[in-house]
Design a protein around this motif. Structure first.
Motif, PDB file in Angstrom:
ATOM      1  N   ASN A   5       0.868  -1.183   0.000  1.00  0.00           N
ATOM      2  CA  ASN A   5       0.000   0.000   0.000  1.00  0.00           C
ATOM      3  C   ASN A   5       0.899   1.226   0.000  1.00  0.00           C
ATOM      4  O   ASN A   5       1.272   1.752   1.049  1.00  0.00           O
ATOM      5  CB  ASN A   5      -0.932  -0.017   1.218  1.00  0.00           C
ATOM      6  N   ARG A   6       1.242   1.662  -1.197  1.00  0.00           N
ATOM      7  CA  ARG A   6       2.206   2.738  -1.409  1.00  0.00           C
ATOM      8  C   ARG A   6       1.882   3.962  -0.552  1.00  0.00           C
ATOM      9  O   ARG A   6       0.759   4.471  -0.568  1.00  0.00           O
ATOM     10  CB  ARG A   6       2.192   3.111  -2.881  1.00  0.00           C
ATOM     11  N   GLY A   7       2.865   4.411   0.213  1.00  0.00           N
ATOM     12  CA  GLY A   7       2.695   5.617   1.018  1.00  0.00           C
ATOM     13  C   GLY A   7       2.158   5.368   2.419  1.00  0.00           C
ATOM     14  O   GLY A   7       2.155   6.290   3.238  1.00  0.00           O
ATOM     15  N   LEU A   8       1.684   4.152   2.722  1.00  0.00           N
ATOM     16  CA  LEU A   8       1.210   3.860   4.073  1.00  0.00           C
ATOM     17  C   LEU A   8       2.351   4.070   5.061  1.00  0.00           C
ATOM     18  O   LEU A   8       3.448   3.562   4.881  1.00  0.00           O
ATOM     19  CB  LEU A   8       0.716   2.404   4.158  1.00  0.00           C
ATOM     20  N   ASP A   9       2.076   4.824   6.120  1.00  0.00           N
ATOM     21  CA  ASP A   9       3.079   5.144   7.135  1.00  0.00           C
ATOM     22  C   ASP A   9       2.674   4.449   8.431  1.00  0.00           C
ATOM     23  O   ASP A   9       1.701   4.844   9.083  1.00  0.00           O
ATOM     24  CB  ASP A   9       3.146   6.663   7.323  1.00  0.00           C
ATOM     25  N   ILE A  10       3.419   3.418   8.807  1.00  0.00           N
ATOM     26  CA  ILE A  10       3.071   2.646   9.998  1.00  0.00           C
ATOM     27  C   ILE A  10       4.331   2.364  10.806  1.00  0.00           C
ATOM     28  O   ILE A  10       5.378   2.035  10.242  1.00  0.00           O
ATOM     29  CB  ILE A  10       2.336   1.339   9.622  1.00  0.00           C
ATOM     30  N   SER A  11       4.240   2.538  12.104  1.00  0.00           N
ATOM     31  CA  SER A  11       5.395   2.304  12.968  1.00  0.00           C
ATOM     32  C   SER A  11       5.045   1.287  14.046  1.00  0.00           C
ATOM     33  O   SER A  11       3.894   1.160  14.467  1.00  0.00           O
ATOM     34  CB  SER A  11       5.858   3.609  13.618  1.00  0.00           C
ATOM     35  N   LEU A  12       6.066   0.546  14.486  1.00  0.00           N
ATOM     36  CA  LEU A  12       5.926  -0.441  15.548  1.00  0.00           C
ATOM     37  C   LEU A  12       6.977  -0.143  16.604  1.00  0.00           C
ATOM     38  O   LEU A  12       8.172  -0.069  16.289  1.00  0.00           O
ATOM     39  CB  LEU A  12       6.112  -1.855  14.991  1.00  0.00           C
ATOM     40  N   THR A  13       6.527   0.037  17.840  1.00  0.00           N
ATOM     41  CA  THR A  13       7.431   0.335  18.955  1.00  0.00           C
ATOM     42  C   THR A  13       7.299  -0.732  20.024  1.00  0.00           C
ATOM     43  O   THR A  13       6.184  -1.145  20.363  1.00  0.00           O
ATOM     44  CB  THR A  13       7.110   1.714  19.561  1.00  0.00           C
ATOM     45  N   ASP A  14       8.434  -1.165  20.548  1.00  0.00           N
ATOM     46  CA  ASP A  14       8.451  -2.168  21.618  1.00  0.00           C
ATOM     47  C   ASP A  14       9.051  -1.529  22.859  1.00  0.00           C
ATOM     48  O   ASP A  14      10.237  -1.184  22.891  1.00  0.00           O
ATOM     49  CB  ASP A  14       9.287  -3.377  21.187  1.00  0.00           C
ATOM     50  N   GLU A  15       8.222  -1.324  23.885  1.00  0.00           N
ATOM     51  CA  GLU A  15       8.674  -0.701  25.124  1.00  0.00           C
ATOM     52  C   GLU A  15       9.109  -1.724  26.171  1.00  0.00           C
ATOM     53  O   GLU A  15       9.449  -1.354  27.296  1.00  0.00           O
ATOM     54  CB  GLU A  15       7.561   0.178  25.705  1.00  0.00           C
TER      55      GLU A  15
ATOM     56  N   PRO B 114      11.862  -4.045  26.113  1.00  0.00           N
ATOM     57  CA  PRO B 114      13.275  -4.324  26.380  1.00  0.00           C
ATOM     58  C   PRO B 114      13.828  -3.526  27.553  1.00  0.00           C
ATOM     59  O   PRO B 114      13.533  -2.339  27.709  1.00  0.00           O
ATOM     60  CB  PRO B 114      13.977  -3.927  25.070  1.00  0.00           C
ATOM     61  N   ALA B 115      14.639  -4.188  28.369  1.00  0.00           N
ATOM     62  CA  ALA B 115      15.206  -3.533  29.542  1.00  0.00           C
ATOM     63  C   ALA B 115      16.176  -2.425  29.162  1.00  0.00           C
ATOM     64  O   ALA B 115      16.369  -1.464  29.922  1.00  0.00           O
ATOM     65  CB  ALA B 115      15.914  -4.571  30.412  1.00  0.00           C
ATOM     66  N   ASP B 116      16.783  -2.532  27.974  1.00  0.00           N
ATOM     67  CA  ASP B 116      17.760  -1.527  27.562  1.00  0.00           C
ATOM     68  C   ASP B 116      17.137  -0.378  26.785  1.00  0.00           C
ATOM     69  O   ASP B 116      17.850   0.439  26.189  1.00  0.00           O
ATOM     70  CB  ASP B 116      18.872  -2.163  26.735  1.00  0.00           C
ATOM     71  N   GLY B 117      15.818  -0.306  26.775  1.00  0.00           N
ATOM     72  CA  GLY B 117      15.150   0.812  26.135  1.00  0.00           C
ATOM     73  C   GLY B 117      14.296   0.389  24.957  1.00  0.00           C
ATOM     74  O   GLY B 117      14.474  -0.701  24.404  1.00  0.00           O
ATOM     75  N   PRO B 118      13.360   1.236  24.552  1.00  0.00           N
ATOM     76  CA  PRO B 118      12.441   0.897  23.470  1.00  0.00           C
ATOM     77  C   PRO B 118      13.161   0.754  22.128  1.00  0.00           C
ATOM     78  O   PRO B 118      14.203   1.366  21.890  1.00  0.00           O
ATOM     79  CB  PRO B 118      11.472   2.091  23.433  1.00  0.00           C
TER      80      PRO B 118
END
Length: 388
Positions: free
Chosen positions: A198-208, A210-214
C-alpha cells in the motif's frame, strides 16, 4: 436405543450471548490461543486504523507493545465517534467493539485486509481482560473502559485535545491465551509487508518491553512492490540486472487493479510472492499463474525473434522461465474469490488472463528496449549448452 435416550429439542439448545460466545471458543474466531492467535488480535485491531490511512483519512498508524503486556494501536484520523454518526461515518466505536458483524468494507478494492478473519476490534475486546478506547474529536478527548468485552464505564470526556484520532489499548486475557508476549519480529514483518503493498502507508511499531530501552521500526515505501522486489534478493543471489521491471494497471475485466514487479537473480531459486487485497496467497492462484504465463510468452517470443530458439525447439514454459526469478504480484479486487476457507489461493478466473496479458506486454517492451540485458536473461534461462 430408545426414543427417550436420544430425544433432543429446543430445551437442549443454549444460546451464548456476547461476549461469552467468543470467550468460550476463541480458536473459532482467531485460529488459536497460542502466539499466532495473539498476533491476530493485533491485526484485527490494526485493520481499522490501517484502512483509515490507506483511504487518506489518517496520516499514520502507530502500534506499541507496552511494558505491562498491553498493545496500543493509534491513528491520527478524524476519530471514530462512540455512537454512529450517520451512514457516511459507518458504525460507532461501541458497535465496532461489541458486534462481530461489522467487517472491513466489503467490495472495496482500496481497503487493505490484514487478516483472513476480518472480525475487527470486537474480537480483541472480547478476548482481552481490559480494553481502553480513546477518541480525540472536535477538540475533546473521550474515553471508555471495557473488561472481557463488556463496557464497565460510559464514554466520558477526559479533557481537551488539539489533535484527532482513535486509540485502542488492550491487554490480552492471560486466562485464555497460552502466551501474552507478542513477537516484535512477526508483527514487524507483517506491517513492513503492508507498507510495500500500500504505497505511502506510514506505519510504525514500537516495543517498550526491552530492559535496555524501546526499539522502533517505521515502514513507508513510496516505490510500492518495486521496493518489495528490491528487498527480496538478499537471500536469492546477485541480480542479473540492477533495476526492476514493474508496472501498475487497472483492468475492468477482473474488476480490480494489479501491481507487478520482477527481476532475475543469479541464484536458480524462484521467489514469487502473490497477494490479493494485501493478504498473502501462499498456495498461489490465478494471479501467479498469469504472471508465469506472461513471462513465458514474452521470453519465448523474444528468443525466437532473435534466433536464440529455433522454430523446432519446445517453447519456454512458466516453470522454466521462473528459475532465478524474483517477483511480486499484488492484485486488489472488488470481489476476491479464494479456493478454500483460509484464503491461501486466489481463484478469480479472469485474473489469470488479465495479469498474463499485462505482464507479457510490459516485459515484451522491456526486452525490445534492452536487447543486451534481455539476451543475457534468455541465455541464462536456456543455458550455455542449449545455445551451443
Amino acid at each position: 436405543m430408545s426414543d427417550e435416550a436420544i430425544g433432543y429439542d429446543a430445551a437442549h439448545i443454549k444460546v451464548l450471548e456476547w461476549p461469552e460466545a467468543v470467550r468460550r471458543r476463541p480458536g473459532m474466531y482467531i485460529g488459536s490461543t497460542g502466539e499466532r492467535g495473539l498476533h491476530q488480535l493485533v491485526f484485527e485491531v490494526a485493520d481499522r486504523a490501517v484502512n483509515e490511512a490507506v483511504s487518506g483519512r489518517a496520516g499514520s498508524v502507530g502500534v506499541t507493545l507496552l511494558a505491562d503486556g498491553g498493545v496500543r494501536v493509534t491513528d491520527d484520523g478524524p476519530g471514530v465517534p462512540f455512537a454512529a454518526a450517520g451512514d457516511a461515518e459507518g458504525p460507532g466505536l461501541e458497535a465496532l467493539l461489541t458486534e462481530l458483524s461489522f467487517r472491513a468494507r466489503p467490495g472495496d478494492r482500496r481497503a487493505a485486509t490484514l487478516t483472513c478473519f476480518g472480525l475487527g476490534p470486537a474480537v480483541a475486546n472480547a478476548l482481552s481482560s481490559r480494553l481502553t478506547a480513546e477518541v480525540r474529536r472536535a477538540g475533546v478527548r473521550r474515553v471508555q473502559e471495557y473488561a472481557c468485552g463488556v463496557a464497565v464505564t460510559p464514554p466520558s470526556a477526559a479533557g481537551p485535545t488539539t489533535g484527532s484520532g482513535t486509540t485502542l489499548t488492550f491487554w490480552p486475557d492471560a486466562v485464555l491465551f497460552e502466551t501474552t508476549e507478542c513477537s516484535f519480529a512477526v508483527l514487524a514483518e507483517r506491517f513492513r509487508e503492508l507498507a510495500f503493498l500500500n504505497r505511502g502507508l506510514d506505519i510504525s511499531l514500537t516495543d517498550e518491553r526491552p530492559a535496555d530501552g524501546p526499539q522502533t521500526a517505521r515502514f513507508r515505501f513510496l516505490g510500492g512492490v518495486r521496493d518489495f522486489v528490491v528487498s527480496l534478493p538478499a537471500r536469492a543471489g546477485t541480480p542479473v540486472r540492477t533495476d526492476v521491471i514493474g508496472f501498475e494497471r487497472e483492468d475492468p475485466r477482473m474488476a480490480g487493479t494489479m501491481e507487478v514487479a520482477l527481476r532475475w537473480c543469479g541464484s536458480p531459486e524462484e521467489r514469487i510472492r502473490g497477494f490479493a487485497n494485501s493478504v498473502a496467497t501462499p498456495y498461489g492462484g490465478t494471479h501467479e499463474a498469469g504472471l508465469r504465463a506472461g513471462v513465458a510468452a514474452a521470453l519465448d517470443a523474444y528468443a525466437r525473434e532473435r534466433g536464440l530458439l529455433t522454430a523446432e525447439a519446445p517453447g519456454l514454459d512458466g516453470e522454466r522461465v521462473a528459475q532465478g526469478l524474483t517477483a511480486v504480484v499484488s492484485v486488489k479486487l472488488d470481489d476476491p474469490e479464494f479456493v478454500g476457507a483460509t484464503r491461501g489461493e486466489l481463484g478469480n478466473a479472469a485474473v489469470r488472463a488479465c495479469v498474463g496479458e499485462a505482464v507479457g506486454e510490459h516485459l515484451g517492451a522491456w526486452l525490445e528496449e534492452n536487447p543486451e540485458r534481455a539476451t543475457a536473461v534468455v541465455r541464462r534461462i536456456l543455458g550455455a549448452d542449449a545455445l551451443g
